[in-house]
Write a protein that holds these residues in place. Structure first.
Motif, PDB file in Angstrom:
ATOM      1  N   GLU A  62      -3.260 -39.765 -41.969  1.00  0.00           N
ATOM      2  CA  GLU A  62      -2.090 -40.616 -41.687  1.00  0.00           C
ATOM      3  C   GLU A  62      -1.414 -41.003 -43.011  1.00  0.00           C
ATOM      4  N   ARG A  63      -0.146 -41.318 -42.931  1.00  0.00           N
ATOM      5  CA  ARG A  63       0.615 -41.780 -44.109  1.00  0.00           C
ATOM      6  C   ARG A  63       1.412 -43.025 -43.737  1.00  0.00           C
ATOM      7  N   VAL A  64       0.675 -44.018 -43.198  1.00  0.00           N
ATOM      8  CA  VAL A  64       1.422 -45.206 -42.755  1.00  0.00           C
ATOM      9  C   VAL A  64       1.343 -46.304 -43.799  1.00  0.00           C
ATOM     10  N   MET A  65       2.220 -47.274 -43.659  1.00  0.00           N
ATOM     11  CA  MET A  65       2.229 -48.431 -44.568  1.00  0.00           C
ATOM     12  C   MET A  65       2.495 -49.672 -43.712  1.00  0.00           C
ATOM     13  N   PRO A  66       1.675 -50.699 -43.866  1.00  0.00           N
ATOM     14  CA  PRO A  66       1.916 -51.899 -43.053  1.00  0.00           C
ATOM     15  C   PRO A  66       3.375 -52.352 -43.171  1.00  0.00           C
ATOM     16  N   GLU A 125      -2.528 -38.013 -53.246  1.00  0.00           N
ATOM     17  CA  GLU A 125      -1.216 -38.673 -53.357  1.00  0.00           C
ATOM     18  C   GLU A 125      -1.382 -40.147 -53.729  1.00  0.00           C
ATOM     19  N   ASN A 126      -2.489 -40.727 -53.284  1.00  0.00           N
ATOM     20  CA  ASN A 126      -2.716 -42.138 -53.637  1.00  0.00           C
ATOM     21  C   ASN A 126      -3.395 -42.285 -54.990  1.00  0.00           C
ATOM     22  N   ALA A 127      -4.218 -41.302 -55.340  1.00  0.00           N
ATOM     23  CA  ALA A 127      -4.809 -41.319 -56.691  1.00  0.00           C
ATOM     24  C   ALA A 127      -3.695 -41.149 -57.724  1.00  0.00           C
ATOM     25  N   TYR A 128      -2.739 -40.304 -57.388  1.00  0.00           N
ATOM     26  CA  TYR A 128      -1.572 -40.085 -58.271  1.00  0.00           C
ATOM     27  C   TYR A 128      -0.844 -41.407 -58.501  1.00  0.00           C
ATOM     28  N   ARG A 129      -0.622 -42.152 -57.420  1.00  0.00           N
ATOM     29  CA  ARG A 129       0.095 -43.433 -57.547  1.00  0.00           C
ATOM     30  C   ARG A 129      -0.730 -44.409 -58.393  1.00  0.00           C
ATOM     31  N   ASP A 130      -2.025 -44.427 -58.157  1.00  0.00           N
ATOM     32  CA  ASP A 130      -2.900 -45.365 -58.878  1.00  0.00           C
ATOM     33  C   ASP A 130      -2.881 -45.057 -60.378  1.00  0.00           C
ATOM     34  N   LEU A 137       6.233 -46.562 -63.557  1.00  0.00           N
ATOM     35  CA  LEU A 137       6.245 -47.534 -62.465  1.00  0.00           C
ATOM     36  C   LEU A 137       6.226 -48.949 -63.053  1.00  0.00           C
ATOM     37  N   PHE A 138       5.874 -49.934 -62.214  1.00  0.00           N
ATOM     38  CA  PHE A 138       5.896 -51.322 -62.670  1.00  0.00           C
ATOM     39  C   PHE A 138       4.490 -51.829 -62.995  1.00  0.00           C
ATOM     40  N   ALA A 139       4.392 -52.430 -64.180  1.00  0.00           N
ATOM     41  CA  ALA A 139       3.133 -53.119 -64.515  1.00  0.00           C
ATOM     42  C   ALA A 139       3.055 -54.381 -63.675  1.00  0.00           C
ATOM     43  N   VAL A 198      -3.654 -54.119 -58.464  1.00  0.00           N
ATOM     44  CA  VAL A 198      -3.361 -53.158 -57.387  1.00  0.00           C
ATOM     45  C   VAL A 198      -4.234 -53.476 -56.180  1.00  0.00           C
ATOM     46  N   GLY A 199      -3.586 -53.857 -55.089  1.00  0.00           N
ATOM     47  CA  GLY A 199      -4.367 -54.201 -53.890  1.00  0.00           C
ATOM     48  C   GLY A 199      -4.009 -53.286 -52.742  1.00  0.00           C
ATOM     49  N   GLY A 200      -4.401 -53.691 -51.549  1.00  0.00           N
ATOM     50  CA  GLY A 200      -4.064 -52.919 -50.345  1.00  0.00           C
ATOM     51  C   GLY A 200      -5.253 -52.139 -49.823  1.00  0.00           C
ATOM     52  N   ALA A 221      -0.947 -62.361 -50.750  1.00  0.00           N
ATOM     53  CA  ALA A 221      -0.903 -61.007 -50.152  1.00  0.00           C
ATOM     54  C   ALA A 221      -0.993 -59.976 -51.272  1.00  0.00           C
ATOM     55  N   TYR A 222      -1.253 -58.694 -50.871  1.00  0.00           N
ATOM     56  CA  TYR A 222      -1.344 -57.666 -51.929  1.00  0.00           C
ATOM     57  C   TYR A 222       0.004 -57.087 -52.266  1.00  0.00           C
ATOM     58  N   LEU A 223       1.012 -57.370 -51.389  1.00  0.00           N
ATOM     59  CA  LEU A 223       2.317 -56.701 -51.551  1.00  0.00           C
ATOM     60  C   LEU A 223       3.429 -57.704 -51.223  1.00  0.00           C
TER      61      LEU A 223
HETATM   62  N1  SAJ Z   1       1.895 -51.839 -57.452  1.00  0.00           N
HETATM   63  C1  SAJ Z   1       2.058 -52.069 -58.817  1.00  0.00           C
HETATM   64  N2  SAJ Z   1       3.025 -51.384 -59.486  1.00  0.00           N
HETATM   65  C2  SAJ Z   1       3.834 -50.473 -58.844  1.00  0.00           C
HETATM   66  C3  SAJ Z   1       3.642 -50.247 -57.470  1.00  0.00           C
HETATM   67  C4  SAJ Z   1       2.668 -50.939 -56.777  1.00  0.00           C
HETATM   68  O1  SAJ Z   1       1.357 -52.883 -59.431  1.00  0.00           O
HETATM   69  O2  SAJ Z   1       4.721 -49.909 -59.489  1.00  0.00           O
HETATM   70  C5  SAJ Z   1       0.839 -52.563 -56.730  1.00  0.00           C
HETATM   71  C6  SAJ Z   1       1.372 -53.403 -55.577  1.00  0.00           C
HETATM   72  O3  SAJ Z   1       1.665 -54.713 -56.018  1.00  0.00           O
HETATM   73  C7  SAJ Z   1       0.192 -53.390 -54.601  1.00  0.00           C
HETATM   74  C8  SAJ Z   1      -0.467 -52.045 -54.851  1.00  0.00           C
HETATM   75  O4  SAJ Z   1      -0.011 -51.595 -56.132  1.00  0.00           O
HETATM   76  O5  SAJ Z   1      -0.716 -54.427 -54.916  1.00  0.00           O
HETATM   77  C9  SAJ Z   1      -0.139 -50.989 -53.798  1.00  0.00           C
HETATM   78  O6  SAJ Z   1       1.251 -50.966 -53.672  1.00  0.00           O
HETATM   79  P1  SAJ Z   1       2.007 -49.717 -52.898  1.00  0.00           P
HETATM   80  O7  SAJ Z   1       3.463 -49.921 -53.132  1.00  0.00           O
HETATM   81  O8  SAJ Z   1       1.409 -48.451 -53.311  1.00  0.00           O
HETATM   82  O9  SAJ Z   1       1.795 -50.003 -51.350  1.00  0.00           O
HETATM   83  P2  SAJ Z   1       0.624 -49.537 -50.379  1.00  0.00           P
HETATM   84  O10 SAJ Z   1      -0.696 -49.945 -50.894  1.00  0.00           O
HETATM   85  O11 SAJ Z   1       1.002 -49.999 -49.029  1.00  0.00           O
HETATM   86  O12 SAJ Z   1       0.688 -47.945 -50.466  1.00  0.00           O
HETATM   87  C10 SAJ Z   1       1.110 -47.201 -49.355  1.00  0.00           C
HETATM   88  C11 SAJ Z   1       0.572 -45.818 -49.564  1.00  0.00           C
HETATM   89  N3  SAJ Z   1       0.878 -45.064 -48.365  1.00  0.00           N
HETATM   90  C12 SAJ Z   1      -0.143 -44.456 -47.708  1.00  0.00           C
HETATM   91  O13 SAJ Z   1      -1.300 -44.484 -48.085  1.00  0.00           O
HETATM   92  C13 SAJ Z   1       0.231 -43.728 -46.475  1.00  0.00           C
HETATM   93  C14 SAJ Z   1       1.222 -45.153 -50.763  1.00  0.00           C
HETATM   94  O14 SAJ Z   1       0.861 -43.779 -50.785  1.00  0.00           O
HETATM   95  C15 SAJ Z   1       2.720 -45.225 -50.686  1.00  0.00           C
HETATM   96  O15 SAJ Z   1       3.277 -44.714 -51.905  1.00  0.00           O
HETATM   97  C16 SAJ Z   1       3.153 -46.666 -50.510  1.00  0.00           C
HETATM   98  O16 SAJ Z   1       2.538 -47.188 -49.300  1.00  0.00           O
HETATM   99  C17 SAJ Z   1       4.665 -46.696 -50.305  1.00  0.00           C
HETATM  100  O17 SAJ Z   1       5.348 -46.973 -51.283  1.00  0.00           O
HETATM  101  O18 SAJ Z   1       5.097 -46.369 -49.190  1.00  0.00           O
END
Ligand code: SAJ
Length: 449
Positions: A170-174, A226-231, A267-269, A273-275, A338-340
């Motif tokens: 799945e690729r959902v986001m709350p 895809e999420n490890a990439y974002r992290d 990206l943004f510092a 990182v939560g969620g 909240a985390y977001l």
């Molecule tokens: N965060 C930062 N800096 C950024 C972006 C996010 O510190 O530049 C932090 C946020 O504050 C948060 C955490 O990272 O605490 C996660 O933020 P997120 O924007 O990645 O939101 P999530 O956790 O809901 O990520 C989901 C993921 N979607 C799925 O797993 C299907 C992610 O892959 C998506 O990129 C993200 O939603 C989205 O932007 O849709």
């Protein structure tokens, strides 16, 4: 294969009977959308109260999910969806989707208790010729090493012969569950190309975006990658911010200038990182390669991001020291739990970690969050008599806070901006000491515009 052909026919005519196992923030919306698309859907969940609510057409999911409550109500009312706790009712199911939780423990090891239990119970009633699709995010190799053997053992059937296996993470986001399910592309990982094509046909009934066929392991890797990439990218921003802070620059300015260079997207510092996805999925990816590779970058990125609440404590300590104060017995206003931003979801929230760290130093925290029920008191009331204020989440409600009032109510004029939502110059004009993630200038005024 004859059985697959007959399944394809049932999918095309929407006569395929579908089960969705696990009616959480992924399973419930997908069950509703499939029911709305014309399938007869049985939802299965362990929790009787959740099942009862769903059968009354009431969504058990907290938070704002546009369209979900109405959709659930209508598909339950017209009998397209019903929920149960009983696997016995799945005897005639043609397609079973598994959407159960796949957490990791403190040692970052995946915990598949729910996944094994769902596969075991499903296997006991699995019909010959059925298709089982794992939608939960799992470590690469999990379908092969956990799902397949559990289903074969409990059903006495052979995967690929008596039933079919796939993974479609799945690729959902709350907050955007239905929208993401409909508009985000998905990978249909099948144990064979024919199975992947059948999955593609099935998901085309609810997904308006790309449906890419692949093998199962590719589907498992894609989602965790895809999420490890974002992290990793967030960790880069965080480490760059710490560099700016210590050398004496403003991370936001540096970020803007770097991103002018083609192909750069810093990206943004932030304060951490939560969620439910980003902190977990990199470890699932790493686990999939565990034992074979000595990974460096992915674990290091996790450690950088997990260290950000500690960085906030360091900034606070430095700010209090300026007034000869320490953390012990300090009273700190924490804005955002909240985390977001604009969310009530506090899973793995960096604020939880911050509160724990400050508690270890015997500081007292007063928490405010406009979305989290427990912390919805008035923002300015919450600041009264505090020694400092920390912005942990970029909620809109915080962005135009009355800094004059903040100054009046604080014991020490200290702002720690964990999400860079307050303008340093503005804070300075109100006589507030501004400390922000990545803000390394000696004083805001020294910014060269
Ligand atoms: N965060 C930062 N800096 C950024 C972006 C996010 O510190 O530049 C932090 C946020 O504050 C948060 C955490 O990272 O605490 C996660 O933020 P997120 O924007 O990645 O939101 P999530 O956790 O809901 O990520 C989901 C993921 N979607 C799925 O797993 C299907 C992610 O892959 C998506 O990129 C993200 O939603 C989205 O932007 O849709």
């Amino acid at each position: 294969m004859k059985q697959l052909q007959s399944l394809n026919k049932k999918i095309k005519s929407k006569k395929a009977k579908v089960a969705v196992i696990g009616l959480g923030y992924v399973g419930l919306p997908v069950a509703c959308m499939l029911a709305d698309a014309g399938f007869k859907v049985i939802g299965v969940d362990l929790k009787q109260d959740r099942v009862d609510l769903i059968n009354q057409g009431i969504s058990p999911i907290e938070g704002k999910e546009p369209g979900l409550s109405d959709l659930l109500h209508s598909v339950v009312e017209n009998g397209a969806l019903r929920a149960t706790t009983q696997y016995d009712e799945l005897k005639e199911i043609d397609i079973a989707l598994i959407d159960v939780e796949t957490p990791i423990d403190d040692n970052h090891i995946p915990q598949y208790v729910a996944l094994r239990s769902a596969c075991n119970s499903l296997g006991n009633v699995l019909k010959t010729g059925a298709l089982v699709v794992i939608e939960s995010t799992v470590a690469p190799g999990t379908v092969e090493t956990v799902v397949r053997p559990t289903l074969e053992e409990s059903s006495g059937k052979v995967a690929g012969v008596d039933f079919f296996l796939g993974a479609c993470p799945e690729r959902v986001m709350p907050g955007k569950l239905l929208m993401n399910l409909e508009s985000m592309s998905r990978v249909c990982g099948g144990e064979s190309q024919d199975v992947a094509e059948t999955m593609k046909e099935f998901y085309a009934s609810i997904v308006q975006s790309d449906l890419d066929t692949a093998d199962i392991i590719t589907a498992e890797i894609t989602k965790t990658a895809e999420n490890a990439y974002r992290d990793v990218n967030i960790a880069f921003a965080n480490e760059l911010a710490i560099i700016c802070q210590s050398i004496g620059a403003d991370f936001l300015r540096v970020r803007d200038l770097v991103n002018k260079s083609p192909g750069r997207h810093v990206l943004f510092a932030g304060a951490g990182v939560g969620g439910h996805c980003i902190p977990k999925d990199p470890w699932l990816l790493a686990y999939g390669a565990q034992g074979k590779l000595d990974l460096k970058l992915i674990p290091a990125a996790r450690s950088v991001n997990d260290s950000m609440p500690k960085h906030i404590v360091k900034l606070l300590n430095k700010a209090l020291k300026h007034y000869g104060e320490g953390l012990k017995n300090a009273k700190i206003a924490i804005l955002g739990y909240a985390y977001l931003a604009e969310s009530d979801d506090s899973r793995n929230s960096p604020s939880k970690k911050l509160i724990e760290l400050l508690g270890d130093e015997n500081a007292v925290c007063v928490v405010q969050d406009p979305y989290v029920e427990k912390y919805q008191q008035d923002i300015l009331d919450c600041i009264n008599g505090c020694d400092a204020i920390i912005f942990m989440v970029a909620h809109e409600a915080y962005k135009d806070i009355d800094l004059g009032e903040v100054k009046k109510r604080l014991r020490f004029p200290i702002i720690i901006d964990g999400r860079r939502i307050i303008d340093p110059d503005r804070a300075n004009q109100f006589g507030l000491d501004y400390y922000g993630i990545g803000f390394g200038l000696s004083k805001p005024g020294s910014l060269i515009r």
